[in-house]
Every structure is written in C-alpha cells, then in structure tokens.
Design an enzyme around this catalytic site. Sequence first.
Site, PDB file in Angstrom:
ATOM      1  CB  ILE A  57      35.910  43.189  27.104  1.00 25.08           C
ATOM      2  CG1 ILE A  57      37.239  43.415  27.825  1.00 25.08           C
ATOM      3  CG2 ILE A  57      35.152  42.014  27.710  1.00 25.08           C
ATOM      4  CD1 ILE A  57      37.087  43.920  29.247  1.00 25.08           C
ATOM      5  CE1 TYR A 144      42.840  44.392  39.200  1.00 26.10           C
ATOM      6  CE2 TYR A 144      43.342  44.514  41.545  1.00 26.10           C
ATOM      7  CZ  TYR A 144      42.537  44.068  40.516  1.00 26.10           C
ATOM      8  OH  TYR A 144      41.425  43.303  40.797  1.00 26.10           O
TER       9      TYR A 144
HETATM   10  N1  NAD Z   1      40.579  36.951  42.819  1.00 23.92           N
HETATM   11  C1  NAD Z   1      40.350  37.896  43.697  1.00 23.92           C
HETATM   12  O1  NAD Z   1      40.812  37.837  44.835  1.00 23.92           O
HETATM   13  C2  NAD Z   1      39.471  39.069  43.365  1.00 23.92           C
HETATM   14  C3  NAD Z   1      39.061  39.926  44.399  1.00 23.92           C
HETATM   15  C4  NAD Z   1      38.264  41.020  44.095  1.00 23.92           C
HETATM   16  C5  NAD Z   1      37.882  41.249  42.799  1.00 23.92           C
HETATM   17  N2  NAD Z   1      38.288  40.432  41.795  1.00 23.92           N
HETATM   18  C6  NAD Z   1      37.853  40.742  40.432  1.00 23.92           C
HETATM   19  O2  NAD Z   1      37.115  39.617  39.953  1.00 23.92           O
HETATM   20  C7  NAD Z   1      37.326  39.489  38.548  1.00 23.92           C
HETATM   21  C8  NAD Z   1      37.774  38.072  38.231  1.00 23.92           C
HETATM   22  O3  NAD Z   1      38.988  37.798  38.904  1.00 23.92           O
HETATM   23  P1  NAD Z   1      39.648  36.346  38.912  1.00 23.92           P
HETATM   24  O4  NAD Z   1      40.378  36.211  40.205  1.00 23.92           O
HETATM   25  O5  NAD Z   1      38.651  35.346  38.545  1.00 23.92           O
HETATM   26  O6  NAD Z   1      40.764  36.515  37.796  1.00 23.92           O
HETATM   27  P2  NAD Z   1      41.103  35.672  36.494  1.00 23.92           P
HETATM   28  O7  NAD Z   1      42.356  36.262  35.940  1.00 23.92           O
HETATM   29  O8  NAD Z   1      41.082  34.226  36.793  1.00 23.92           O
HETATM   30  O9  NAD Z   1      39.869  36.029  35.557  1.00 23.92           O
HETATM   31  C9  NAD Z   1      39.848  37.103  34.671  1.00 23.92           C
HETATM   32  C10 NAD Z   1      39.378  36.567  33.327  1.00 23.92           C
HETATM   33  O10 NAD Z   1      39.272  37.643  32.411  1.00 23.92           O
HETATM   34  C11 NAD Z   1      39.785  37.226  31.166  1.00 23.92           C
HETATM   35  N3  NAD Z   1      40.194  38.419  30.427  1.00 23.92           N
HETATM   36  C12 NAD Z   1      41.205  39.266  30.717  1.00 23.92           C
HETATM   37  N4  NAD Z   1      41.262  40.251  29.816  1.00 23.92           N
HETATM   38  C13 NAD Z   1      40.246  40.040  28.943  1.00 23.92           C
HETATM   39  C14 NAD Z   1      39.792  40.717  27.791  1.00 23.92           C
HETATM   40  N5  NAD Z   1      40.409  41.814  27.350  1.00 23.92           N
HETATM   41  N6  NAD Z   1      38.726  40.225  27.139  1.00 23.92           N
HETATM   42  C15 NAD Z   1      38.099  39.087  27.552  1.00 23.92           C
HETATM   43  N7  NAD Z   1      38.505  38.397  28.645  1.00 23.92           N
HETATM   44  C16 NAD Z   1      39.561  38.868  29.329  1.00 23.92           C
HETATM   45  C17 NAD Z   1      40.950  36.326  31.539  1.00 23.92           C
HETATM   46  O11 NAD Z   1      41.372  35.483  30.484  1.00 23.92           O
HETATM   47  C18 NAD Z   1      40.379  35.570  32.724  1.00 23.92           C
HETATM   48  O12 NAD Z   1      39.703  34.414  32.309  1.00 23.92           O
HETATM   49  C19 NAD Z   1      38.316  40.559  38.150  1.00 23.92           C
HETATM   50  O13 NAD Z   1      37.606  41.644  37.603  1.00 23.92           O
HETATM   51  C20 NAD Z   1      38.975  40.946  39.451  1.00 23.92           C
HETATM   52  O14 NAD Z   1      39.428  42.281  39.415  1.00 23.92           O
HETATM   53  C21 NAD Z   1      39.078  39.336  42.054  1.00 23.92           C
END
Ligand code: NAD
Length: 321
Positions: A57, A144
């Site tokens: 991104i 974060y």
């Molecule tokens: N897991 C949780 O408990 C939770 C809770 C609240 C919010 N979130 C938010 O939900 C979203 C997804 O979280 P998740 O738990 O699935 O995490 P995750 O790490 O499994 O997913 C994040 C994805 O983003 C990709 N990514 C990272 N940097 C990137 C970049 N520069 N360009 C393209 N892709 C990139 C990663 O490879 C990964 O596949 C995040 O934004 C996180 O902040 C997660």
Amino acid sequence: MKIMITGGAGFIGSHLCERYVKEGHTVICLDNFMSGNLTNIRHLLDYRNFKLVKGDIMNFDLLEKVMQDVDVVFHLAAQIHVDRSYIEPKLTYEVNVMGTQNVLEVARIHDAKRVIHASTSEVYGSAQHVPIDEDHPLNAPHPYGASKIAGDRMCYAYIKTYGMDISILRLFNVFGPRQRDFGYGGVISIFTRRVLSNIPPIIYGNGLQTRDYTYIEDAVRAYDLVFNHNEPITEPINFGTGKEVSIMDLANKIIGLCGKKGEIKPVHVESRIGEVERLIADATKAKDLLGWKPKYPLGEGLKDFIHWYKNYGFEERIGIE
Ligand SMILES: NC(=O)c1ccc[n+]([C@@H]2O[C@H](COP(=O)([O-])OP(=O)(O)OC[C@H]3O[C@@H](n4cnc5c(N)ncnc54)[C@H](O)[C@@H]3O)[C@@H](O)[C@H]2O)c1
C-alpha cells in the site's frame, strides 16, 4: 460489485475475501505478505472472480492501477502488532498512517463509493471509564495505537474535506482460525499452540489485565453489516462483546479446553512497558445502528478455534516460517 481488500491475505482480511468471493463479487486482494499467508487464501485462487495482487500500500502507482473502477475498499493492511511497534515504530507509522493515506487518496481519485477502514480498540488505551464507548478519549500508549489514531483522523479529514463515505470500525480483540500463532501472533493462538505443545503460556505481569474477545464470525458480520448499510456511517463504531476477561482467566480457559488442566500452569514474567490494563467494549452504537450483537460467547469461540487448530492449525504453518 468490485471490492478491494487490502491485507486480504491476513487473518481477518482472508475471511472477508472468502465471504465476498463466494457471494459472487469481484474481489481484489492486495497484500505484501508482511504478516499474511498464502495458505489463508490459496483455496480462493481458482475462483475467476478472485484476483491476488502481491504489492504494497506504500506503492501509490500500484494502488492507482489496481483500484480502477473499485466500488468498495476494505482497508485492513497494517502493521498490527503492539510489540513490533515498539521495535519498529517508523515502519508502523509508515504503513498505518502513510499507507492509509495512500489508500484514501486513490479511493478519492477513483471515486470509490465506500471505504471501510479497520481501526481498533487499541486506540483508546487503558479504560478510563467502562465500558468503552466511542467518545472515550484516545489514549493509546504505544506506537501501534498512535498510528491507528492518526489513520482514523486521516479518514475523518477525508470525510469532512471530500464528503467521502468512510466507515471506521473499532473491533475489540478478534480471534479465530488463521490467526498467526508465532512471532507477533494473537494471544489466543499463541497460548493454544503452547498448551497443545505442552509448553506453559507466558503471562506478562500479574495477569489481571483484561481484554474483550470477539470471534471472527462476529467480526465478519460486523464488516458485512457496514458493507450492506444503505446510509454512510462516518462516525467510528465499536464492535465487542462487552465481556471483560483477564489474561489469567483466558490462559486457564485454554488450558482447560485443551484438556491440560493440572498438567500445565501459566508462567509469569515481568510486565511489558505501556501495556494497556483494561479494555471492554460498549457496542451499543453497533446494536442500535446495525442490529449487530455478538453471537459467539468466548467459550464457544475458543472451542471452535481449538478444534480448528488441532485439525489444521499446525499443518497450515508448515513452510510458513
Ligand atoms: N486481530 C485483531 O484483534 C484486530 C482487532 C482490531 C482491529 N484489527 C485491524 O484489522 C486489520 C487486520 O488485522 P489482522 O488481525 O487480520 O492482521 P494480519 O496481520 O493478519 O493482517 C494484516 C495484513 O496486512 C498485510 N500488510 C501489512 N502491511 C502491508 C502493506 N504495506 N501493504 C500491503 N499489505 C500489507 C499483511 O501481510 C497481512 O496480510 C488491521 O488493520 C488491524 O489493525 C485487528
């Protein structure tokens, strides 16, 4: 509809890809695989309405190309790990703030109808009042959370300046199949892996710090209700169960459900700096506006997750690290 899911190879993103591919939408999954896995989406590669783009991104030109004619953007790509954000605050800032800005800007240029932005409960910091509603101060003590606050503010600026339809979803700790259990993984996956491998879970500090755990199916339903909502929802919105669980209780529940009671006990180590002490959701807005209510009690979600982990979890990790 043409949907783009950034971070679509990650834990939550892959479940969204699956849902919308199976519903017949055209889904573009953009992921740089920083923490995502091909195993999460491999089963979708044969679908003609699914396209995987390996990319970042941070690459504005790529976004401009990929996001042509996209109707809805689910923006989940992020550096999501609190621990890693202490070690790599610059990377966390770049991906979560500048990356978010790139996605918003290209969505604006291409007139995307809606952007659904993954914020997080971590923006609030430790609860000053409970439960935490959307008006709670944004006091995240770590890079974060700070980067996520900045991402949210950028969304707000695009809503106000350009009149864009951008939803800001604040989910409280999501867990379920496909969540990473190594490196900077989610606590439930890490505890499960350790307990099933007969290794004690590690608890930082006294274990009384609390979180509110949302099962992935409830999280996907939250996204889906926002996706299908007729009107724009441009105010941040919480999704959580309203049930506060200490890390100590969580560890003991997982030990019990894995059938290791009496065999394994959690080990305590020194607390981590800046650790949030208390998180518990007030999701009244989600209920009033969207009719969202969590369906999975923690125990049920844990049972399903542990079942999945025993059957697929270990196997799916082969070749990933
Ligand atoms: N897991 C949780 O408990 C939770 C809770 C609240 C919010 N979130 C938010 O939900 C979203 C997804 O979280 P998740 O738990 O699935 O995490 P995750 O790490 O499994 O997913 C994040 C994805 O983003 C990709 N990514 C990272 N940097 C990137 C970049 N520069 N360009 C393209 N892709 C990139 C990663 O490879 C990964 O596949 C995040 O934004 C996180 O902040 C997660």
